[in-house]
Design a protein around this motif. Sequence first.
Motif, PDB file in Angstrom:
ATOM      1  N   MET A 230      94.368  31.360  66.414  1.00  0.00           N
ATOM      2  CA  MET A 230      94.966  32.408  65.589  1.00  0.00           C
ATOM      3  C   MET A 230      95.758  33.404  66.426  1.00  0.00           C
ATOM      4  N   THR A 231      95.175  33.869  67.537  1.00  0.00           N
ATOM      5  CA  THR A 231      95.854  34.894  68.321  1.00  0.00           C
ATOM      6  C   THR A 231      97.073  34.357  69.054  1.00  0.00           C
ATOM      7  N   ASP A 232      97.051  33.086  69.461  1.00  0.00           N
ATOM      8  CA  ASP A 232      98.190  32.540  70.201  1.00  0.00           C
ATOM      9  C   ASP A 232      99.331  32.115  69.286  1.00  0.00           C
ATOM     10  N   THR A 233      99.148  32.251  67.991  1.00  0.00           N
ATOM     11  CA  THR A 233     100.223  31.947  67.043  1.00  0.00           C
ATOM     12  C   THR A 233     100.566  33.164  66.189  1.00  0.00           C
ATOM     13  N   GLY A 234     100.066  34.340  66.592  1.00  0.00           N
ATOM     14  CA  GLY A 234     100.344  35.541  65.806  1.00  0.00           C
ATOM     15  C   GLY A 234      99.852  35.420  64.386  1.00  0.00           C
ATOM     16  N   GLY A 235      98.613  34.934  64.228  1.00  0.00           N
ATOM     17  CA  GLY A 235      98.084  34.726  62.877  1.00  0.00           C
ATOM     18  C   GLY A 235      98.756  33.563  62.177  1.00  0.00           C
ATOM     19  N   PHE A 236      99.115  32.532  62.964  1.00  0.00           N
ATOM     20  CA  PHE A 236      99.788  31.333  62.452  1.00  0.00           C
ATOM     21  C   PHE A 236     101.150  31.650  61.841  1.00  0.00           C
ATOM     22  N   THR A 237     101.888  32.529  62.558  1.00  0.00           N
ATOM     23  CA  THR A 237     103.247  32.874  62.111  1.00  0.00           C
ATOM     24  C   THR A 237     104.312  32.304  63.041  1.00  0.00           C
ATOM     25  N   TYR A 238     103.927  31.759  64.206  1.00  0.00           N
ATOM     26  CA  TYR A 238     104.878  31.058  65.066  1.00  0.00           C
ATOM     27  C   TYR A 238     104.134  29.962  65.820  1.00  0.00           C
ATOM     28  N   ASN A 239     104.902  28.977  66.280  1.00  0.00           N
ATOM     29  CA  ASN A 239     104.355  27.830  67.015  1.00  0.00           C
ATOM     30  C   ASN A 239     103.173  27.206  66.275  1.00  0.00           C
ATOM     31  N   SER A 240     103.297  27.079  64.971  1.00  0.00           N
ATOM     32  CA  SER A 240     102.148  26.614  64.182  1.00  0.00           C
ATOM     33  C   SER A 240     102.567  25.777  62.978  1.00  0.00           C
ATOM     34  N   ASN A 241     103.624  24.992  63.153  1.00  0.00           N
ATOM     35  CA  ASN A 241     104.113  24.175  62.041  1.00  0.00           C
ATOM     36  C   ASN A 241     103.560  22.753  62.014  1.00  0.00           C
ATOM     37  N   GLN A 242     102.800  22.368  63.032  1.00  0.00           N
ATOM     38  CA  GLN A 242     102.261  21.015  63.035  1.00  0.00           C
ATOM     39  C   GLN A 242     101.149  20.881  61.979  1.00  0.00           C
ATOM     40  N   PRO A 243     101.251  19.895  61.106  1.00  0.00           N
ATOM     41  CA  PRO A 243     100.235  19.735  60.055  1.00  0.00           C
ATOM     42  C   PRO A 243      98.818  19.605  60.596  1.00  0.00           C
TER      43      PRO A 243
ATOM     44  N   LEU B 291      86.436  25.556  59.569  1.00  0.00           N
ATOM     45  CA  LEU B 291      85.820  26.228  58.417  1.00  0.00           C
ATOM     46  C   LEU B 291      84.559  25.500  57.968  1.00  0.00           C
ATOM     47  N   ALA B 292      84.562  24.193  58.125  1.00  0.00           N
ATOM     48  CA  ALA B 292      83.375  23.407  57.741  1.00  0.00           C
ATOM     49  C   ALA B 292      82.169  23.749  58.602  1.00  0.00           C
ATOM     50  N   LYS B 293      82.399  24.395  59.754  1.00  0.00           N
ATOM     51  CA  LYS B 293      81.306  24.819  60.632  1.00  0.00           C
ATOM     52  C   LYS B 293      80.746  26.182  60.221  1.00  0.00           C
ATOM     53  N   GLY B 294      81.309  26.766  59.167  1.00  0.00           N
ATOM     54  CA  GLY B 294      80.754  28.010  58.642  1.00  0.00           C
ATOM     55  C   GLY B 294      81.362  29.279  59.200  1.00  0.00           C
ATOM     56  N   ILE B 295      82.513  29.190  59.863  1.00  0.00           N
ATOM     57  CA  ILE B 295      83.125  30.409  60.391  1.00  0.00           C
ATOM     58  C   ILE B 295      83.700  31.255  59.251  1.00  0.00           C
ATOM     59  N   ASP B 296      83.779  32.548  59.473  1.00  0.00           N
ATOM     60  CA  ASP B 296      84.388  33.481  58.521  1.00  0.00           C
ATOM     61  C   ASP B 296      85.753  33.872  59.089  1.00  0.00           C
ATOM     62  N   LYS B 297      86.792  33.141  58.713  1.00  0.00           N
ATOM     63  CA  LYS B 297      88.111  33.380  59.304  1.00  0.00           C
ATOM     64  C   LYS B 297      88.648  34.761  58.955  1.00  0.00           C
ATOM     65  N   ASP B 298      88.308  35.277  57.790  1.00  0.00           N
ATOM     66  CA  ASP B 298      88.781  36.606  57.403  1.00  0.00           C
ATOM     67  C   ASP B 298      88.168  37.681  58.295  1.00  0.00           C
ATOM     68  N   LYS B 299      86.884  37.523  58.609  1.00  0.00           N
ATOM     69  CA  LYS B 299      86.231  38.493  59.496  1.00  0.00           C
ATOM     70  C   LYS B 299      86.784  38.391  60.906  1.00  0.00           C
ATOM     71  N   ILE B 300      87.067  37.179  61.369  1.00  0.00           N
ATOM     72  CA  ILE B 300      87.666  37.010  62.693  1.00  0.00           C
ATOM     73  C   ILE B 300      89.002  37.730  62.745  1.00  0.00           C
TER      74      ILE B 300
END
Length: 344
Positions: free
Chosen positions: A176-189, A199-208
């Motif tokens: 997330m941090t190396d893509t500016g919140g997935f706003t650059y360098n993050s177009n690969q599907p 997410l399947a591991k139970g992380i809270d992406k919003d809290k991160i």
Amino acid sequence: MGIELLTDNEVARLRSLIVSVRNVVIICHVNADGDALGSSLAWAEYLQQQGKSVHVIAPDQYPDFLHWMPGQMNIIRYDKKSDEAKALIQESDLICILDLNVLSRAGAELESILQKADKPTLLMDHHLNPSVKAVQSVSFPKLSSTSEIVFRIIHQLGDYENMTRSMAANIYCGMMTDTGGFTYNSNQPEIYTIISMLLAKGIDKDKIYRNIYHVFSIDRLRLTGYVLYQKLRMLTPLRASYYTLSKEEQRRFHFIKGDAEGLVNMPLQLRNHRLSISLREDSEKPNVIWVSLRSVDDFPCNEMSQRFFNGGGHKNASGGKLFCSLQEAEKIVRDAIQSYASLL
């Protein structure tokens, strides 16, 4: 799922390397960011699962907003515990270099120690032109982050099922941090396949996200307003801007490490803007200026950084350093921007 990186032979080599060692040190770059720490901490926990004794060494201080990261409290800062760090490197069977392509990015002292260490080295990185001598190099500059590489490698080694929530949180933070919140360098599907698996591991992406971007002080908020209102210099008709931040201004706003995070991205919110540069005077060392560059579309920040600022990085996000006064640095920035006028 299309997220494999290595050939079968490379996977076998890596697995054999891991099996053959006991004591491992992981080293990241100076001014460690979310990707440097996220990849290092996740890889450390994975190796610990394999029965290894693992220590993460950070060259120096990193931002307070990364102190929530699982395992962060066990990081050894070289600038605080250099003797302990040196001993661990000397006793190691394997040195893992993560999120840096040249040893100089670990700082002059660690660079010298690593060059003399004569230990097997594993490189895992996503920056261009790696020069680290390694028994195995896992280098993929087209990927979003070193954390993404760590995820793909763990998955390809067949250990996704054993990935813990803390490992997943650190990996997600790095991506997330190396893509500016997935706003650059993050177009690969594949990135979003990986996110779903994290997410399947139970992380809270919003809290991160909140842990990284919504934890600043009132001084940082006021600093933001000051920079945007008084310091931002627009080089019209070119679609570029820059700002400076002196030692005195940092003292005025009680600046702490991490308070400049994200500021350089803000001018890119302007319509059709293509390039934003920040110049921050080092608060302790004389005539050292930290340079950050951000761009959109095809403007090559990395090329500009390499040519003018003794740095490098990614096409849309790069950094560098100048050894001069802030006034001299400002002139260099103006010259750099003018030299790229045809792209702006």
